[in-house]
Design a protein around this motif. Structure first.
Motif, PDB file in Angstrom:
ATOM      1  N   THR A  37      10.536  -2.907   0.627  1.00 43.10           N
ATOM      2  CA  THR A  37       9.235  -2.604   1.223  1.00 43.10           C
ATOM      3  C   THR A  37       8.145  -2.681   0.171  1.00 43.10           C
ATOM      4  O   THR A  37       7.092  -3.289   0.393  1.00 43.10           O
ATOM      5  CB  THR A  37       9.253  -1.205   1.875  1.00 43.10           C
ATOM      6  OG1 THR A  37      10.249  -1.185   2.895  1.00 43.10           O
ATOM      7  CG2 THR A  37       7.893  -0.845   2.468  1.00 43.10           C
ATOM      8  N   ARG A  64       8.273  -4.324  -2.649  1.00 41.58           N
ATOM      9  CA  ARG A  64       8.149  -5.718  -3.079  1.00 41.58           C
ATOM     10  C   ARG A  64       7.315  -6.521  -2.073  1.00 41.58           C
ATOM     11  O   ARG A  64       6.521  -7.379  -2.454  1.00 41.58           O
ATOM     12  CB  ARG A  64       9.528  -6.336  -3.264  1.00 41.58           C
ATOM     13  CG  ARG A  64      10.269  -5.749  -4.451  1.00 41.58           C
ATOM     14  CD  ARG A  64      11.598  -6.465  -4.704  1.00 41.58           C
ATOM     15  NE  ARG A  64      12.357  -5.734  -5.687  1.00 41.58           N
ATOM     16  CZ  ARG A  64      13.393  -4.943  -5.410  1.00 41.58           C
ATOM     17  NH1 ARG A  64      13.827  -4.827  -4.164  1.00 41.58           N
ATOM     18  NH2 ARG A  64      14.016  -4.310  -6.365  1.00 41.58           N
ATOM     19  N   LYS A  65       7.498  -6.223  -0.788  1.00 36.75           N
ATOM     20  CA  LYS A  65       6.713  -6.895   0.246  1.00 36.75           C
ATOM     21  C   LYS A  65       5.234  -6.533   0.096  1.00 36.75           C
ATOM     22  O   LYS A  65       4.363  -7.399   0.197  1.00 36.75           O
ATOM     23  CB  LYS A  65       7.223  -6.493   1.632  1.00 36.75           C
ATOM     24  CG  LYS A  65       6.472  -7.133   2.773  1.00 36.75           C
ATOM     25  CD  LYS A  65       7.053  -6.722   4.113  1.00 36.75           C
ATOM     26  CE  LYS A  65       6.250  -7.284   5.265  1.00 36.75           C
ATOM     27  NZ  LYS A  65       6.785  -6.865   6.561  1.00 36.75           N
ATOM     28  N   TRP A  66       4.945  -5.242  -0.138  1.00 36.63           N
ATOM     29  CA  TRP A  66       3.565  -4.825  -0.360  1.00 36.63           C
ATOM     30  C   TRP A  66       2.943  -5.633  -1.490  1.00 36.63           C
ATOM     31  O   TRP A  66       1.794  -6.063  -1.406  1.00 36.63           O
ATOM     32  CB  TRP A  66       3.489  -3.352  -0.717  1.00 36.63           C
ATOM     33  CG  TRP A  66       3.829  -2.390   0.381  1.00 36.63           C
ATOM     34  CD1 TRP A  66       4.064  -2.669   1.706  1.00 36.63           C
ATOM     35  CD2 TRP A  66       3.982  -0.977   0.250  1.00 36.63           C
ATOM     36  NE1 TRP A  66       4.338  -1.523   2.392  1.00 36.63           N
ATOM     37  CE2 TRP A  66       4.302  -0.455   1.535  1.00 36.63           C
ATOM     38  CE3 TRP A  66       3.890  -0.093  -0.820  1.00 36.63           C
ATOM     39  CZ2 TRP A  66       4.505   0.899   1.760  1.00 36.63           C
ATOM     40  CZ3 TRP A  66       4.100   1.254  -0.596  1.00 36.63           C
ATOM     41  CH2 TRP A  66       4.396   1.741   0.680  1.00 36.63           C
ATOM     42  N   CYS A 102       3.977  -8.626  -2.781  1.00 40.79           N
ATOM     43  CA  CYS A 102       3.943 -10.062  -2.509  1.00 40.79           C
ATOM     44  C   CYS A 102       2.834 -10.422  -1.524  1.00 40.79           C
ATOM     45  O   CYS A 102       2.093 -11.381  -1.735  1.00 40.79           O
ATOM     46  CB  CYS A 102       5.296 -10.513  -1.982  1.00 40.79           C
ATOM     47  SG  CYS A 102       5.403 -12.286  -1.683  1.00 40.79           S
ATOM     48  N   LEU A 103       2.736  -9.667  -0.460  1.00 43.89           N
ATOM     49  CA  LEU A 103       1.761  -9.962   0.594  1.00 43.89           C
ATOM     50  C   LEU A 103       0.422  -9.262   0.391  1.00 43.89           C
ATOM     51  O   LEU A 103      -0.515  -9.481   1.158  1.00 43.89           O
ATOM     52  CB  LEU A 103       2.338  -9.584   1.969  1.00 43.89           C
ATOM     53  CG  LEU A 103       3.616 -10.307   2.379  1.00 43.89           C
ATOM     54  CD1 LEU A 103       4.094  -9.805   3.737  1.00 43.89           C
ATOM     55  CD2 LEU A 103       3.413 -11.814   2.401  1.00 43.89           C
ATOM     56  N   GLU A 104       0.361  -8.410  -0.630  1.00 39.75           N
ATOM     57  CA  GLU A 104      -0.838  -7.612  -0.912  1.00 39.75           C
ATOM     58  C   GLU A 104      -1.299  -6.871   0.345  1.00 39.75           C
ATOM     59  O   GLU A 104      -2.480  -6.844   0.684  1.00 39.75           O
ATOM     60  CB  GLU A 104      -1.948  -8.481  -1.483  1.00 39.75           C
ATOM     61  CG  GLU A 104      -1.581  -9.096  -2.820  1.00 39.75           C
ATOM     62  CD  GLU A 104      -2.700  -9.919  -3.440  1.00 39.75           C
ATOM     63  OE1 GLU A 104      -3.778 -10.038  -2.818  1.00 39.75           O
ATOM     64  OE2 GLU A 104      -2.484 -10.433  -4.545  1.00 39.75           O
ATOM     65  N   CYS A 105      -0.332  -6.256   1.033  1.00 44.40           N
ATOM     66  CA  CYS A 105      -0.636  -5.611   2.310  1.00 44.40           C
ATOM     67  C   CYS A 105      -0.343  -4.113   2.299  1.00 44.40           C
ATOM     68  O   CYS A 105      -0.501  -3.458   3.322  1.00 44.40           O
ATOM     69  CB  CYS A 105       0.177  -6.278   3.422  1.00 44.40           C
ATOM     70  SG  CYS A 105       1.962  -6.047   3.249  1.00 44.40           S
ATOM     71  N   ARG A 115      -1.070  -0.859  -4.914  1.00 42.73           N
ATOM     72  CA  ARG A 115      -0.803  -2.129  -5.571  1.00 42.73           C
ATOM     73  C   ARG A 115      -0.069  -1.865  -6.886  1.00 42.73           C
ATOM     74  O   ARG A 115      -0.396  -0.917  -7.607  1.00 42.73           O
ATOM     75  CB  ARG A 115      -2.095  -2.868  -5.879  1.00 42.73           C
ATOM     76  CG  ARG A 115      -2.867  -3.301  -4.641  1.00 42.73           C
ATOM     77  CD  ARG A 115      -2.325  -4.607  -4.124  1.00 42.73           C
ATOM     78  NE  ARG A 115      -2.652  -5.021  -2.780  1.00 42.73           N
ATOM     79  CZ  ARG A 115      -3.791  -5.004  -2.150  1.00 42.73           C
ATOM     80  NH1 ARG A 115      -4.827  -4.476  -2.708  1.00 42.73           N
ATOM     81  NH2 ARG A 115      -3.930  -5.483  -0.938  1.00 42.73           N
TER      82      ARG A 115
END
Length: 63
Positions: A26, A28-30, A32-35, A39
């Motif tokens: 989760t 890592r996804k934040w 990668c997608l900057e979502c 940060r």
């Protein structure tokens, strides 16, 4: 990694995920997608998470 009163200022993804009770994927996804709500910083190509940001997120503060 600097320390203040024995506490680290940054954590690797696995440890940060445990603090947030999330899966490392989760975070890592934040990154990668900057979502995500926080940060990471990158150190030699690896993700690291500021403890201060983790604490703010846990206390419901908007970053």
């Amino acid at each position: 990694m600097g320390c203040r009163a024995g506490l680290p200022e940054i954590l690797p993804t696995d440890e940060a995920a445990a603090v947030l009770q999330r899966r490392p994927q989760t975070l890592r996804k934040w990154a990668c997608l900057e979502c995500g709500p926080i940060r990471p910083i990158r150190i030699n190509g690896r993700l690291a998470w500021k403890v201060s940001d983790l604490q703010k997120l846990l206390h419901g503060e908007v970053l």
